[in-house]
Design an enzyme around this catalytic site. Sequence first.
Site, mmCIF file in Angstrom:
data_model
loop_
_atom_site.group_PDB
_atom_site.id
_atom_site.type_symbol
_atom_site.label_atom_id
_atom_site.label_comp_id
_atom_site.label_asym_id
_atom_site.label_seq_id
_atom_site.Cartn_x
_atom_site.Cartn_y
_atom_site.Cartn_z
ATOM 1 N N CYS A 2 -24.551 -13.693 21.896
ATOM 2 C CA CYS A 2 -23.379 -12.974 22.376
ATOM 3 C C CYS A 2 -23.445 -12.740 23.882
ATOM 4 O O CYS A 2 -24.517 -12.536 24.439
ATOM 5 C CB CYS A 2 -23.254 -11.635 21.662
ATOM 6 S SG CYS A 2 -23.275 -11.743 19.872
ATOM 7 N N ARG A 27 -24.620 -20.285 25.584
ATOM 8 C CA ARG A 27 -25.486 -19.456 24.752
ATOM 9 C C ARG A 27 -25.125 -19.566 23.271
ATOM 10 O O ARG A 27 -25.916 -19.179 22.414
ATOM 11 C CB ARG A 27 -25.384 -17.995 25.194
ATOM 12 C CG ARG A 27 -25.906 -17.750 26.590
ATOM 13 C CD ARG A 27 -25.412 -16.423 27.146
ATOM 14 N NE ARG A 27 -25.963 -15.290 26.444
ATOM 15 C CZ ARG A 27 -26.965 -14.546 26.885
ATOM 16 N NH1 ARG A 27 -27.540 -14.833 28.039
ATOM 17 N NH2 ARG A 27 -27.392 -13.504 26.201
ATOM 18 N N ASN A 108 -23.603 -6.415 22.181
ATOM 19 C CA ASN A 108 -24.600 -7.392 21.757
ATOM 20 C C ASN A 108 -25.699 -6.657 21.011
ATOM 21 O O ASN A 108 -26.069 -5.547 21.392
ATOM 22 C CB ASN A 108 -25.234 -8.097 22.964
ATOM 23 C CG ASN A 108 -24.288 -9.011 23.689
ATOM 24 O OD1 ASN A 108 -23.174 -9.259 23.241
ATOM 25 N ND2 ASN A 108 -24.717 -9.520 24.833
ATOM 26 N N LYS A 492 -35.332 -31.004 16.122
ATOM 27 C CA LYS A 492 -34.211 -31.540 16.902
ATOM 28 C C LYS A 492 -33.204 -32.252 15.992
ATOM 29 O O LYS A 492 -31.998 -32.088 16.145
ATOM 30 C CB LYS A 492 -34.725 -32.516 17.968
ATOM 31 C CG LYS A 492 -35.387 -31.855 19.129
ATOM 32 C CD LYS A 492 -34.372 -31.093 19.976
ATOM 33 C CE LYS A 492 -35.037 -29.957 20.729
ATOM 34 N NZ LYS A 492 -35.407 -28.799 19.923
ATOM 35 N N GLU A 495 -31.259 -29.654 14.021
ATOM 36 C CA GLU A 495 -30.377 -28.811 14.827
ATOM 37 C C GLU A 495 -29.030 -29.463 15.113
ATOM 38 O O GLU A 495 -27.997 -28.797 15.044
ATOM 39 C CB GLU A 495 -31.054 -28.484 16.165
ATOM 40 C CG GLU A 495 -32.135 -27.430 16.089
ATOM 41 C CD GLU A 495 -32.745 -27.166 17.457
ATOM 42 O OE1 GLU A 495 -32.791 -26.002 17.860
ATOM 43 O OE2 GLU A 495 -33.183 -28.127 18.118
#
Length: 615
Positions: A2, A27, A108, A492, A495
Site C-alpha cells: 500500500c 509496489r 497502511n 521466479k 511469481e
Amino acid sequence: MCGIVGAVSTRDIVPILVQGLQRLEYRGYDSCGVAVYDGGLKRARSTARVAELMAQVNEEKIHGTTGIAHTRWATHGAPAVHNAHPHFSHGPGANAAQGPGRVALVHNGIIENYEELRAGLKAKGYAFASQTDTEVICHLVDSLYDGDLFEAVKSAVGQLQGAYAIAVFCKDEPHRVVGARAGSPLVLGVGRDGEHFLASDAMALAGVTDRIAYLEEGDVADLQLGKFWIVDRQHKPVQREVKTVQVHSGAAELGPYRHYMQKEIFEQPRAIGDTLQGVQGIMPELFGDGAFRVFQEVEQVLVLACGTSYYSGCTAKYWLEGIAQIPTQVEIASEYRYRDSVPHPKTLVVTISQSGETADTLAALRHAKSLGMAHTLTVCNVATSAMVRECRFAYLTRAGVEIGVASTKAFTTQLAGLFLLTLALAQAKGRLSDEEEAQHLKAMRHLPMALAAVLALEPQVISWAEDFAGKENALFLGRGLHYPIALEGALKLKEISYIHAEAYPAGELKHGPLALVTGEMPVVTVAPNDALLEKLKSNMQEVRARGGVLYVLADADSHIESSEGIHVIRMPEHYGPLSPLLHVVPLQLLAYHTACARGTDVDKPRNLAKSVTVE
C-alpha cells in the site's frame, strides 16, 4: 504494498497526489483512490490502474488544496471500490448513502484489534460501508474529534494494536493533515511556499520536494500551511531532522525493453559494477566504522530475510561457513520472532532487504536486538530505509530502483554484498590470505563482463520458455551452493508465470519428488562443474529413467551433452564460488519469457506486492 500520499498547500494538489501514486505503482496494489477538501469532502476510487483514477478525477473535476491518496493491496475485504481508500467517517445515525461525514483517512498496515473497536463503534451508532480494518480507524478518529484533529488522532492511535501508517484530514479544519506511524513507514516532506506532504515512500515526492524527515515509531505529525510539528509515542514534542534526499521517480523509461523486469535483468552487469565500485581491497570498514573490532569478536552469523532475500542468505551461508569458517544460521524473518531461540551475544545479525522496509524483517531485527544481540548489519538497496537506520552496520547495494515485483538485480547485488561480507569476516578472523584476496577481487571485477556473456544466452532460453509455457508444473534441482539458486528459479517461475514450481536438493529426489516426474514435468537442473557434478549426473539419470525431460544449465567443461529428453545450455565459463550470480540469470530469463508466452502481467503479477510492509 500500500502507498500513501498526502498534502497541504495553497495550490491544487490533486495532480501531485495522483503523480505520487503513479510513482508508487511498482509496489503492487489492487485499488486506488484520492480524497480532497473542496468545500466539503470529495473522493474518487477505482479498482483499475492509477491512470484510470486520474481520468475519473478529471471527469468529475475534483480539485483541492488539502488531500490524501492511496494505493491499496487488499488484506481485510476483497479488492472492491467500497473497500478502497480513502475512507470517510459516517457518524452516529448516518450511513454511506447520506454522503461523507467529516473525516477522511488512508492507512497502511493491519489493525489486530479492529473487530473489538468495530463492535464498540457500532454500538455508538457508526455505520460501516466496508469490510476493512481501516474504516474502523476513520470512525474512531471521528468519535474522538472535538475540534482538534491532532488531539483526536493522538487519542485514536493509543487504542490501536498492530501496524499502521495513516494520513487523515477533517472538513472542519480544511488546511490540516495529520499523520501517524507505528510498524509501517511514513515520511514528511517540506515543500515550497509553506506546503507540506506525507508519503509512505520518499519516491512518491520525487520532483515535488527533496527535503524529507523520517518519522519514527509512534510519531504523530501535524501538517499545516507554513508549519508542522511532531510528537513521539509519549506525546512529547520532538525534532526529526529534515534531510535533503536524492529521490528518483519510479517511472523510469523502458527504452527498448518490453517490461521493467526484462530491463532490470539486463541492468545486472551495471548494477553489480556500481555495487562493487570503489572496492579496492577487502576491509571490514566497507560496512562501517568499527566493523573490524566487531568482526573479530563475532562467533556466529544469524541471517534474517524473506522471499528472494532469504534465498540470497541461504547462498551466503555456504560462503560464510566455507570461506570465513563462521557458523551461520539463516532464518525466515516471519518465523524467527515467533519461536523460542537461543541468543548468543557474539552473533552478527544480518538482515537482507531490497526496500529496507520489509515489516517481518524489521520486526525480526528488533526481536534479535531485544534478546541482547547488538551486532547488527544490513545488506540493503535503499540508503534512507528503516533497515539502514536501525542497524549498526550496512552495505548498500546500488541496484537502483527496481520496479518489477519479481526481484532480479536486487538479488544479484545482494549476493555481491554478501560475498564481500564473507571476505571481510574471513580477513578479520585471519582466514583470508593475500593471494586468496587478490583472486577473489579479480573474480568480482570480472563479474559485469561475465554477466553480459550470460545475458547473450537469451535466445536459447527463449526456446526453453516455449516448451514451459504449456506446462502447469516444473521441478528445479541443485546441489550445494546452487540449491538456493534452484529455489530462486522456482520462485521466479511461480511469481510471474503462475506455473507451479518447486525446488529440491537433487539428492532428495529419491525421497519423494521423483514420484512427480513424468514427461509433463520439466526438470531444470543447475549443473556447474564443481565437486558435486558427478553426483548430480546420477540424479539426472534418475529423472531420465522415469521419462522426465531435463533442462540443464551446464558449464562448458561439464561434459553433459544434449540428447533426446536432455536440453543443455552451456554457460560461458565456470566461476567458482561466485557461480550462483551467473547461474541465476538464465533462470530469471526463463521465468520472464515463459510469462510473456503465457500472457501474464509480468511486472505486476496477481496478488503480489513489491514492498511487503505488513506482516
